[in-house]
Design an enzyme around this catalytic site. Structure first.
Site, PDB file in Angstrom:
ATOM      1  N   GLU A  45       0.848  -1.196   0.000  1.00  0.00           N
ATOM      2  CA  GLU A  45       0.000   0.000   0.000  1.00  0.00           C
ATOM      3  C   GLU A  45       0.885   1.247   0.000  1.00  0.00           C
ATOM      4  O   GLU A  45       1.568   1.532   0.977  1.00  0.00           O
ATOM      5  CB  GLU A  45      -0.907   0.007   1.232  1.00  0.00           C
ATOM      6  CG  GLU A  45      -1.740   1.268   1.379  1.00  0.00           C
ATOM      7  CD  GLU A  45      -2.452   1.352   2.723  1.00  0.00           C
ATOM      8  OE1 GLU A  45      -2.781   2.477   3.128  1.00  0.00           O
ATOM      9  OE2 GLU A  45      -2.662   0.303   3.363  1.00  0.00           O
ATOM     10  N   ARG A  49       0.126  10.357   0.345  1.00  0.00           N
ATOM     11  CA  ARG A  49       0.414  11.483   1.244  1.00  0.00           C
ATOM     12  C   ARG A  49       1.561  12.341   0.728  1.00  0.00           C
ATOM     13  O   ARG A  49       1.817  13.407   1.285  1.00  0.00           O
ATOM     14  CB  ARG A  49       0.791  10.965   2.637  1.00  0.00           C
ATOM     15  CG  ARG A  49      -0.248  10.101   3.304  1.00  0.00           C
ATOM     16  CD  ARG A  49       0.271   9.594   4.643  1.00  0.00           C
ATOM     17  NE  ARG A  49      -0.558   8.531   5.181  1.00  0.00           N
ATOM     18  CZ  ARG A  49      -0.269   7.846   6.273  1.00  0.00           C
ATOM     19  NH1 ARG A  49       0.837   8.108   6.936  1.00  0.00           N
ATOM     20  NH2 ARG A  49      -1.069   6.883   6.696  1.00  0.00           N
ATOM     21  N   THR A  73      -4.616   5.986   1.729  1.00  0.00           N
ATOM     22  CA  THR A  73      -5.025   7.360   2.016  1.00  0.00           C
ATOM     23  C   THR A  73      -5.864   7.928   0.872  1.00  0.00           C
ATOM     24  O   THR A  73      -5.735   9.093   0.495  1.00  0.00           O
ATOM     25  CB  THR A  73      -3.812   8.270   2.319  1.00  0.00           C
ATOM     26  OG1 THR A  73      -2.819   7.542   3.041  1.00  0.00           O
ATOM     27  CG2 THR A  73      -4.237   9.459   3.188  1.00  0.00           C
ATOM     28  N   LYS A 133     -10.981  -1.748   6.629  1.00  0.00           N
ATOM     29  CA  LYS A 133      -9.848  -1.302   7.429  1.00  0.00           C
ATOM     30  C   LYS A 133     -10.394  -0.829   8.778  1.00  0.00           C
ATOM     31  O   LYS A 133     -11.489  -0.257   8.844  1.00  0.00           O
ATOM     32  CB  LYS A 133      -9.156  -0.158   6.692  1.00  0.00           C
ATOM     33  CG  LYS A 133      -7.978   0.476   7.408  1.00  0.00           C
ATOM     34  CD  LYS A 133      -7.370   1.551   6.512  1.00  0.00           C
ATOM     35  CE  LYS A 133      -6.223   2.267   7.187  1.00  0.00           C
ATOM     36  NZ  LYS A 133      -5.569   3.234   6.280  1.00  0.00           N
TER      37      LYS A 133
END
Length: 204
Positions: A45, A49, A73, A133
């Site tokens: 992953e 960001r 994100t 998640k």
């Protein structure tokens, strides 16, 4: 490179740990991903960001044999589209809104939408989503919270992420409703060795 369509169930079964990778320098992306794959952690992953994140996903997808690279994100429909264009094969979000869930469900790739409360879980179950998640895991009660969620939501399976390290991961993975954990502890130092240790962790 041959691309095989994944289900969410197949994605979370690839390894007990999903490395959460923050790429600050684009040139670090391929060597880091390759070391993770050699260690036995193919699902990677890359968080959106940092400025190089999308380019990093593109390079890993093109150059690292065996990597199943995804975007983390993810918070907007535009990021869903951008991640897919870069070659992401799965998507992870820190939370979930109706608009984002529409985009995730329409993406055609596996995804893990972020949950933190029973209401979050119920919103996913209403859409037929049974993998999520749990974030930020440690802040939101950690193992004890997931044990509590197992009662009313026995069908939900979680990938807890946030504050989990090598010492805490086994306790999470021992829970019946946890299918894998997310973490970044193996991305610093001897990446291949740390990845191999993480890949060997048992899952309930």
């Amino acid at each position: 490179m041959t691309t095989v369509t994944l289900t969410t169930q197949a994605l979370v079964a690839l390894a007990p740990v999903v490395p959460v990778v923050v790429i600050d320098e684009l040139d670090d992306a391929v060597p880091l991903a390759a070391a993770l794959v050699r260690g036995g952690l193919p699902a990677i992953e890359v968080t959106l960001r940092t400025q190089p994140a999308l380019a990093a996903i593109e390079r890993i997808a093109a150059e690292v044999e065996g990597a199943v690279v995804g975007a983390g994100t993810v918070t907007t429909r535009q990021q869903v589209d951008d991640a897919l264009s870069a070659g992401a094969r799965f998507l992870v979000s820190p939370g979930a809104t109706p608009a984002l869930l529409d985009a995730l469900q329409g993406s055609g790739v596996p995804f893990l939408a972020g949950t933190a409360t029973p209401s979050d879980v119920m919103a996913l179950l209403e859409r037929g989503i049974t993998h999520a998640k749990f974030f930020p895991a440690e802040v939101n009660g950690g193992v004890q919270a997931l044990k509590a969620l197992a009662g009313p939501f026995p069908q939900m399976r979680f990938c807890p992420t946030g504050g989990i390290d090598a010492a805490k991961a086994p306790e999470y993975l021992a829970l019946p409703n946890v299918v894998c954990v997310g973490g970044s502890w193996m991305t610093k130092g001897d990446v291949e060795r740390l990845a191999a240790e993480a890949a060997a962790l048992p899952v309930q």
